[in-house]
Design an enzyme around this catalytic site. Structure first.
Site, PDB file in Angstrom:
ATOM      1  N   SER A 154      31.991  26.384  33.915  1.00  0.00           N
ATOM      2  CA  SER A 154      33.120  27.229  34.296  1.00  0.00           C
ATOM      3  C   SER A 154      34.408  26.604  33.797  1.00  0.00           C
ATOM      4  O   SER A 154      34.653  25.427  34.043  1.00  0.00           O
ATOM      5  CB  SER A 154      33.183  27.370  35.821  1.00  0.00           C
ATOM      6  OG  SER A 154      32.176  28.227  36.275  1.00  0.00           O
ATOM      7  N   HIS A 204      36.467  38.954  38.261  1.00  0.00           N
ATOM      8  CA  HIS A 204      37.056  37.790  38.922  1.00  0.00           C
ATOM      9  C   HIS A 204      37.612  38.224  40.281  1.00  0.00           C
ATOM     10  O   HIS A 204      38.290  39.242  40.367  1.00  0.00           O
ATOM     11  CB  HIS A 204      38.177  37.225  38.039  1.00  0.00           C
ATOM     12  CG  HIS A 204      39.008  36.181  38.710  1.00  0.00           C
ATOM     13  ND1 HIS A 204      40.318  36.395  39.102  1.00  0.00           N
ATOM     14  CD2 HIS A 204      38.717  34.907  39.057  1.00  0.00           C
ATOM     15  CE1 HIS A 204      40.802  35.288  39.655  1.00  0.00           C
ATOM     16  NE2 HIS A 204      39.851  34.380  39.644  1.00  0.00           N
ATOM     17  N   HIS A 219      37.499  35.861  51.188  1.00  0.00           N
ATOM     18  CA  HIS A 219      38.900  36.128  50.867  1.00  0.00           C
ATOM     19  C   HIS A 219      39.349  35.073  49.866  1.00  0.00           C
ATOM     20  O   HIS A 219      38.580  34.188  49.487  1.00  0.00           O
ATOM     21  CB  HIS A 219      39.771  36.121  52.132  1.00  0.00           C
ATOM     22  CG  HIS A 219      40.133  34.748  52.629  1.00  0.00           C
ATOM     23  ND1 HIS A 219      41.417  34.258  52.620  1.00  0.00           N
ATOM     24  CD2 HIS A 219      39.359  33.757  53.141  1.00  0.00           C
ATOM     25  CE1 HIS A 219      41.425  33.027  53.113  1.00  0.00           C
ATOM     26  NE2 HIS A 219      40.199  32.706  53.440  1.00  0.00           N
ATOM     27  N   HIS A 275      58.310  57.420  19.015  1.00  0.00           N
ATOM     28  CA  HIS A 275      59.355  56.630  18.361  1.00  0.00           C
ATOM     29  C   HIS A 275      60.688  56.908  19.030  1.00  0.00           C
ATOM     30  O   HIS A 275      61.028  58.045  19.342  1.00  0.00           O
ATOM     31  CB  HIS A 275      59.443  56.997  16.882  1.00  0.00           C
ATOM     32  CG  HIS A 275      60.539  56.274  16.168  1.00  0.00           C
ATOM     33  ND1 HIS A 275      60.378  55.007  15.664  1.00  0.00           N
ATOM     34  CD2 HIS A 275      61.806  56.638  15.903  1.00  0.00           C
ATOM     35  CE1 HIS A 275      61.509  54.621  15.113  1.00  0.00           C
ATOM     36  NE2 HIS A 275      62.390  55.591  15.235  1.00  0.00           N
TER      37      HIS A 275
END
Length: 1682
Positions: A628, A314, A358, A815
């Site tokens: 989409s 993406h 962009h 832990h």
């Protein structure tokens, strides 16, 4: 990387010259953004693995690993160089190194071109060598580098030597906690040169080997080398075949291993592998957990594109967040080489007619579209040839669109030519194989109705193109002297603070309201600021350039979390001038559709990937559409229409992209979308984290080519991914993972003190990620103070329904008292796991690994018979048709109206009902050392208000959407509760495909009715009542005979609809139920069966509540069956349905079962089961239990449900064969006793009868093991004519089930048809046996082990189960008894009395007449039983049951005991001796009670407490020993022995022939860690009570199997109070008012509750005196289950 090939072939002289120059160092200028260049000395370290520089304030960070260098470029190519003025530097002296995950650049300028050339050549040579080396060489190189680096870092004074103090500091850094004396001893052994007191590097290597000797590997080598310290070639071959499961192992291969890995030359000559060589081999890639074959493409690549998951990115161009970060073309090169096959390009109009890339409406930097395309062209097919999808998000004008098309064609050329692609079948997408080397353009396409000559047209613009929602857009209006720079600098400051604040939240948080609020607030602030500072006079003019007027829509949060985008209309000016009016409002209906102009040239480039705007799944039949969805919209679709979505994804592609609110570029969880078959799940590759790790792991398989074949079930057909058993017909995989040890685990990366921090306390967590039903996690205990070589030796077991899409995630944590710190992780696809001893190297850490042993078994669930036996498919179909109805039925009990109504959305996720919350016990978090139960892992990001059936609690516990968990009074045996409450509603049974009984001919009508009635309005009312009465019901159920697991419609009818009628005359009821032939389904027979009877009795209990509805139900018996179950049963069924999901089933195949069953005496053969199968079973129970009320009932129910009444299924298969379906008394119910409860018992008993029953079922059953919480139903009883061996076996089983009333064949209604053995058998215990087997698989051995009464601790997840051998106990500690129950139980007593008056068949009562005088017996009898703590045996229960069972029988003529074998002494341990405590929950402070003390007695048990022993019991036990009534027949006599209080005798007889040694030891639950003081306190109180009880009970001879729990003397009113709210009532033969024990008051009861009314067991005397007994007392052990 192609250009690197050249550098591999450089001459050695040139290489050495470059290396020496680089290692000696070169002065260069380091350019940084916004600063002048810094002069630094850059050099290559001596190992040629790092580029370093000095001086540096952070010397540790002043280095770049050669491994991390992505590329080296010559000249002024980077953005930083571009910002410098042209003439500042000579381009030939400039070069840039790109490195790291975020493609950071290091821009360097040398003093002359020659130096630049040398560095570029040397770096590329090193990169070429790394890219070319195999994994083994790389592992060895990195190991050597690590050791050298470790030495250098430990050498604080830089003298090249390590002294003892430096060694101690190094030990601490490496997390080694050895005594200083031991360290000094090893130091001295390694220090062999004349320079004593220090270690050189070579000596340090010796010291390091000593320190890191692998004891675990050494023991493994010894075990295969016959105690030698080396392996011969043959022994190595044996090891590889047996342990590593390698095939085609040749001696030559083994010799190669020795030559490659052995260190000692002497061993090489002898052809043996010593411990060092063996360690090297085991740590090599050959023994890595990931299958080396999967580093290559191994899947079928000839299927249509839609059949593959495709790695997708993406906003690929961004290097950081979505608002301010840099855009770089190099990101395309990086992700393509990482295997990504779908990249995104956001195109916008740029200056000079050049389109730019962009993130629109943000302050991200711009890059040229042309550069992007050139980069893609160069790197698309470097790593693999499979097609790349170019997702074009087009925001350009027509002119620049044409430019885009021109660049694509000119640069990509024939890569775009798809004319030669073979599409195969018509209307199918082409395959990745046929598209090799091609680039697909995904974008808008002009509609077909436009002519081919149209140059442009309009297309919808409402899709992911405009991801940033209007609220987040920066439409910067600047005018009147305000410069762009001023505006940007102001905004940038604001946005940077915004981003910092957004980091506060968890990056994986799916739904960050914080960020939303910040976004809005920031925008509003910006807007106000600009309005004040900017005098916008020309507001009417269109803005040119970027404008900052944020459109703030009121972002309405829907309950479903759906967010629709607020698009502006075509006339954008209006919205800009009226922010908050049109621009922001969500006025879906009124707004016009947004469109954009698209040019023909660009449209024609789109062939198979046409972007379609979608608010929903739209399949217009055209091939090549790509829907989409934003993650938020997709989430809704997945939740509401998962199956429809899956079908769509079988023909088309779907792309899911992150929400616009993820401004920090965080990633959503891709799993839910993969599970629904979505191919293109786009993630932010620049953001490291859990989601990218999962994504990387998924696509690493299949050669990391970016294409992973979807499971066939997703490519054809459909299933509900949220279902509890999504693929019932498919075998499941069982993963048994033994976590052995860890190696060189570092301190947490974010450790505050770094290397000086404390030595870590590591533990390992293993998480399964896949379908919701598979998602769970488990962890090992914590090892204190050892990160260097901790040893856990713990086994974790998981069951995976769809292994093809599952991932296994290994996490190491440190832990900490206040939490835990992440140390490292590795995620691997399930299908790439390799069995055997394997090392799991943690991602990104050189040496850190964990050593595990992996076993993968195939297990067949309850549905696998479909595969083996086609006749099952009909049953499957019939059962499946009811699925939706059942969902609707469940909905009636669900208080959430939205879900209740969604019958068709069976996968809808449900919230826990209020009942769940109220009844749920407080469970403490696991203490440090304690294993957590399996934790559900629901990563669905937006699921907040609705969670799928497989949904899990936020806290991570696997949550089977159990309907409000029914409270079973502790005083009720689980099996009762199960059977009674569990009886599935008919439809449920129907739904449970398992409830195949439905398929019986006689049953069909009922089923139809069930469906109809389910919709009856009465039903809903009824249910409401039920909910209140359910607890009572349960209570009563406790007393009922083992109710059938399948609710008999009649039964139910009897119980529910007829409750009214039954009240006056149960007998009539029975007749009514059974006489009309058309209703005579097997279920109806149940009415006569013990189980049925139990149900009917339950009816009595319910009558009060249901009375008013009785009329409505009279005709609707089937419905009742569903309703009668009462909420409890419904809930149970819910449990059942959903329960199956997460549990780890044991891998048990048909053959296993038959083997076990066939040879009863030889139980040793099943010993192995204990470790795996059994523990798994136990685990299974534990798994869901932990967050359920913690009751065994829930576990059992879960198990039951898991089996979905496999018994029923089984039955069906046989019953269906019987001619008169009606005649087959559905003994499935028998599940009640054994089958449901402990099929262990049934397990034991295998008889040919069993085998006659379909073996397939057995197998299936086997997998649905029931935890040890319940004892199974009576075992099968063949008819007299049957094979004697059958009889014997049957008897054996019966013998084992002293407690089961059903064991008495006489109690089983006979089938009208004499010849129908099978039906009979099914009715008979045999049936249950088989059924039992399924649920039982728990541990055959267990049932036998009564004599030894040993307690064993079980490893694994079974922490909560404890199996004690002595007697059968079941309990649900969490069950609370409400006053209502008490009242109802009293009513029940009344009913029973009436029933007796009205002609219950007395002659069928148990010979002992134990219950003759106690109408209410059933009500209370069970109470003892249930008290696990007390160790009550099943005997009481059985007796009461037997009686009740028989009570109904007269109504149906009983065939002579033709199916009942003559009882004979059993050769097995008495079941009575089988003690099966149910899993117990982690209790909160007030919850621990004496019931948590499990008693284990060696021999006969005497009473512990006088308060529970009544004169009745004493008298009875005495009379039972001295006198026995004449049995009606042999079987009854046997039954009498089994159920009488004369446990001593029965135990002896039953057990006499059983060899003690043959009894495998029982398994016992692990104790959870709790406060020691509480434990001591409880133990001491128990002991005191025991002592007190001993004196009084001395002379008393109670039946051996009953252990009565002692309670402290209490005030008269608060008799026998239990924190669980359960009460104990005894079923005694004699009703002496003073002699009967009193019932406890439910915890939290408002008053003392004088419950004496109609309660013959009520007594105010809580302490009953017992006479001293002369008999010896057995030793008593208490197991505190905390």
């Amino acid at each position: 990387m192609a250009d690197l090939e050249v550098y591999k072939n450089l001459s050695p002289e040139k290489v050495e010259r470059c290396m020496s120059v680089m290692q000696s160092g070169t002065q260069m200028i380091k350019l940084k953004r916004g600063t002048k260049g810094l002069v630094r000395l850059f050099y290559l370290d001596e190992h040629r693995t790092r580029l370093r520089w000095r001086p540096s304030r952070k010397s540790e960070k002043a280095k770049i690993l050669i491994d991390s260098i992505y590329k080296v470029t010559e000249g002024r190519q980077s953005e930083i160089f571009h910002r410098q003025a042209e003439g500042n530097f000579d381009p030939s002296c400039c070069f840039t190194i790109y490195h790291g995950n975020h493609m950071e650049s290091l821009d360097l300028i040398t003093s002359n071109p020659e130096e630049a050339r040398t560095w570029i050549t040397g770096l590329k040579y090193l990169m070429a060598g790394i890219s070319d080396e195999d994994s083994l060489a790389k592992r060895q190189r990195t190991h050597d580098q690590w050791v050298k680096q470790t030495f250098e870092e430990a050498d604080k004074n830089g003298d090249g030597l390590l002294n003892i103090e430096e060694i101690h500091q190094l030990m601490h850094k490496l997390n080694v906690n050895l005594p200083r004396r031991k360290v000094r001893q090893m130091f001295q052994e390694a220090d062999t040169d004349e320079n004593q007191g220090t270690l050189t590097f070579e000596e340090f290597c010796v010291f390091y080997k000593m320190m890191s000797l692998r004891r675990d590997l050494y023991l493994l080598l010894l075990s295969y080398s016959d105690k030698k310290d080396h392996l011969t070639v043959e022994e190595l071959a044996q090891f590889l075949k047996v342990e590593q499961k390698m095939s085609n192992v040749t001696l030559d291969y083994c010799l190669d291993i020795i030559m490659k890995f052995e260190v000692s030359e002497e061993n090489k000559v002898k052809n043996v592998l010593g411990i060092e060589g063996f360690t090297n081999f085991m740590r090599s890639p050959a023994c890595d957990v990931f299958n080396p074959l999967h580093h290559e493409v191994y899947q079928d690549m000839d299927q249509p594109l839609c059949n593959y998951y495709i790695a997708s990115s993406h906003n690929t161009y961004l290097t950081g967040d979505q608002l301010l970060s840099q855009s770089k073309v190099d990101m395309y090169a990086r992700v393509l080489q990482e295997g990504c096959r779908c990249v995104e390009v956001d195109c916008w109009d740029g200056p000079d007619g050049e389109p730019v890339v962009h993130h629109g409406y943000t302050l991200t930097s711009k890059i040229l579209f042309r550069d992007v395309v050139e980069t893609i062209n160069k790197h698309a097919f470097v790593k693999n040839e499979f097609p790349v999808i170019l997702s074009i998000e087009n925001h350009c004008s027509i002119q620049q669109q044409r430019k885009i098309a021109q660049y694509l064609k000119g640069i990509l050329q024939d890569k775009l030519d798809l004319s030669s692609v073979d599409t195969g079948e018509c209307r199918q997408l082409p395959s990745p194989q046929s598209l090799k080397g091609k680039i697909l353009v995904k974008g808008k396409k002009l509609p077909y109705h436009l002519g081919d000559d149209a140059e442009e047209g309009e297309v919808s613009d409402e899709d992911s193109a405009d991801e940033i929602e209007d609220e987040c857009k920066f439409k910067l209006h600047y005018s009147n002297g305000t410069t762009e720079h001023q505006v940007e600098s102001f905004i940038r400051k604001k946005l940077e603070s915004l981003l910092k604040e957004s980091q506060i939240r968890d990056k994986e948080d799916p739904d960050s309201f914080t960020v939303r609020a910040l976004l809005k607030a920031t925008h509003e602030g910006l807007n106000a600021h600009l309005k004040q500072n900017l005098d916008v006079k020309e507001s009417g003019k269109k803005s040119h350039g970027r404008s900052l007027m944020a459109n703030f829509g009121k972002h309405k949060q829907k309950a479903t979390k759906s967010r629709s985008k607020s698009y502006s209309t075509d006339d954008e000016d209006d919205s800009l001038q009226n922010p908050g009016k049109e621009g922001g409002q969500l006025y879906r209906l009124g707004r016009r559709r947004r469109t954009m102009k698209l040019c023909r040239e660009l449209s024609d480039l789109v062939v198979y990937t046409n972007s379609v705007a979608a608010q929903d799944i739209v399949d217009d039949g055209t091939t090549g559409n790509v829907l989409s969805f934003s993650e938020t919209r997709a989430h809704q679709v997945v939740q509401q229409k998962s199956e429809q979505f899956m079908i769509y994804n079988q023909k088309q592609l779907t792309r899911i992209y992150p929400s616009a609110y993820r401004i920090d570029s965080s990633n959503f969880n891709p799993l839910p979308y993969w599970n629904a078959g979505c191919q293109l799940v786009a993630l932010n590759y620049q953001s490291e984290g859990r989601m990218m790790q999962i994504n990387r792991a998924k696509f690493k398989a299949n050669g990391n080519c970016g294409y992973i074949l979807k499971p066939q079930q997703m490519c054809k057909g459909t299933f509900n991914p949220f279902s509890g058993d999504p693929l019932p017909a498919n075998p499941k995989k069982q993963l048994i993972l033994k976590v052995i040890s860890g190696q060189q685990l570092p301190k947490p990366p974010d450790s505050m003190f770094g290397d000086r921090g404390e030595i870590i306390d590591p533990f390992v967590e293993v998480e399964i990620i896949g379908l919701p039903v598979d998602c769970c996690k488990d962890q090992t205990r914590v090892v204190d103070d050892n990160g260097f070589n901790p040893v856990w030796e713990e086994t974790l077991t998981f069951t995976v329904h769809m292994p093809e899409i599952a991932l296994v995630r290994f996490l190491v944590w440190d832990h900490d008292p206040i939490g835990r710190d992440f140390v490292g992780q590795r995620t691997v696809t399930f299908s790439s796991l390799v069995p055997g001893y394997r090392h799991v190297y943690l991602e990104g850490l050189t040496e850190a690994s964990i050593f595990v042993h992996i076993t993968i078994n195939e297990i067949f669930g309850k549905w696998s018979p479909l595969i083996l036996n086609p006749s099952y498919t009909i049953l499957h179909f019939l059962g499946a048709t009811k699925n939706r109805q059942l969902q609707g039925l469940k909905g009636l009990f669900n208080k959430n109206p939205r879900h209740a109504s969604s019958e068709n959305n069976s996968h809808y996720v449900r919230k826990r009902s209020i009942g769940d919350r109220i009844l749920r016990r407080t469970a403490s978090a696991p203490a440090k050392g304690r294993k957590k139960s399996k934790v559900g892992f629901q990563e669905m990001v937006e699921i907040k208000d609705s969670v799928s059936e497989a949904s899990r609690d936020q806290d991570g516990v696997l949550r089977r959407t159990t309907r409000s968990l029914q409270v079973r009074p502790v005083s009720m045996p689980v099996d009762k509760s199960l059977l009674g409450a569990l009886s599935l509603p008919i439809s449920e049974a129907a739904k449970d495909t398992d409830g195949k009984e439905n398929c019986l001919a006689g049953d069909k009508d009922d089923r139809r009715k069930g469906a109809a009635t389910r919709k009856d309005p009465h039903f809903s009312n009824f249910n409401k009542k039920l909910s209140s009465s359910s607890s009572a019901l349960l209570h009563k159920d406790a007393n009922q005979g083992p109710t059938a697991s399948v609710s008999n419609p009649e039964q139910c009818g009897g119980r529910g609809a007829k409750s009214e009628r039954i009240k006056p005359n149960m007998t009539n009821d029975c007749q009514e139920n059974h006489n009309p032939p058309k209703f005579l389904s097997p279920r109806k027979h149940l009415a006569l069966d013990p189980a049925t009877k139990g149900l009917q009795e339950r009816l009595h209990g319910m009558k009060t509540n249901e009375k008013e509805h009785a009329e409505g139900f009279l005709g609707e018996k089937s419905m009742l069956s569903g309703s009668v179950l009462s909420q409890s049963s419904l809930e149970v069924e819910n449990l059942e349905g959903s329960r199956a999901k997460g549990r780890a089933a044991t891998s048990f195949s048909l053959s296993d079962v038959s083997a076990l069953c066939s040879d009863i005496p030889d139980l040793h053969s099943t010993a192995i089961l204990q470790d795996t199968e059994i523990s798994n079973l136990i685990d299974d129970v534990t798994l869901t239990n932990e967050n359920q009320s913690g009751s065994s009932i829930s576990a059992l129910i879960g198990q039951f449900e898991e089996s979905n009444h496999p018994a029923n299924v089984t039955v069906v298969s046989h019953l269906s064969t019987s001619g008169a379906s009606g005649s087959a008394p559905f003994q499935t119910p028998f599940k009640h006793g054994l089958s449901q409860g402990n099929q262990k018992a049934s397990f034991l008993c295998s008889s040919p009868e069993l085998n006659k029953l379909s073996s397939v079922e057995t197998t299936k059953l086997a997998n649905n093991a029931v935890p040890c919480g319940v004892i199974g139903s009576p075992i099968s009883t063949p008819k007299p004519g049957d094979d004697p061996s059958d009889k014997a076996k049957t008897r054996v089983i019966e013998g084992n089930l002293p407690g089961f009333p059903d064991a008495s064949p006489g109690q089983f209604p006979k089938s009208p048809t004499h010849g129908e053995d099978h039906s009979q058998v099914m009715n008979s215990p045999a049936l249950s046996t088989e059924l039992a087997i399924e649920d039982i698989i728990a541990d055959p051995a267990l049932s036998i082990n009564s004599a030894e009464s040993s307690l064993v601790e079980i490893d694994g997840e079974s922490e909560n189960l404890s199996l004690t051998t002595c007697d059968y106990r079941e309990e649900a500690p969490s069950q609370l008894v409400s006053p209502l129950k008490l009242q109802q139980s009293q009513e029940m007593v009344e009913h029973i009395q009436r029933g007796l008056r009205n002609g219950y068949c007395k002659e069928t009562l148990l010979p002992s007449e134990i219950f003759n005088n106690i109408p209410g017996v059933k009500n209370h009898s069970i109470s003892h039983l249930t008290y696990q703590g007390a160790g009550f045996v099943y005997n009481h229960f059985s007796s009461s049951d037997a009686k009740t069972n028989q009570i109904c029988e007269p109504q149906q003529p009983r065939a002579p005991d033709m199916h009942a074998p003559t009882p004979t002494p059993s050769t097995h341990a008495p079941l009575a001796a089988l003690k099966l405590p149910s899993p117990c929950k982690s209790k909160s402070l007030g919850d621990l009670t004496s019931e948590d003390i499990a008693c284990n007695f060696e021999s006969k048990y005497q009473c512990i407490s006088r308060s529970f022993v009544t004169n009745g019991i004493r008298d009875k036990s005495v009379t039972m020993k001295t006198k026995s009534l004449e049995p009606l027949d042999a079987l009854t006599e046997q039954l009498r022995k089994l159920v009488s209080f004369d446990q001593e005798d029965s135990c002896q007889v039953l057990y006499s022939k059983q060899d003690v040694n043959q009894c495998p030891r029982a398994l016992v639950r692990k104790l959870s860690s709790r406060s020691q003081s509480r434990v001591r306190n409880i133990a001491s109180r128990a002991k005191e009570k025991q002592e007190a009880g001993k004196q009084k009970a001395m002379a008393q001879s109670t039946r051996g199997g009953v252990v009565l729990r002692s309670k402290p003397p209490a005030p008269a009113l608060a008799v026998n109070r239990h924190s669980t709210g359960s009460y104990i009532a005894s079923y005694l033969r004699n009703m002496k008012a003073g002699g009967l024990e009193g019932r406890g008051i439910p915890e939290g009861a408002c008053t003392a509750l004088r419950y004496g009314y109609m309660d013959q067991f009520c007594s105010d005397n809580s302490v009953l005196q017992t006479e001293p007994s002369s008999e010896d007392k057995p030793e008593i052990y208490f197991l505190l289950r905390l």
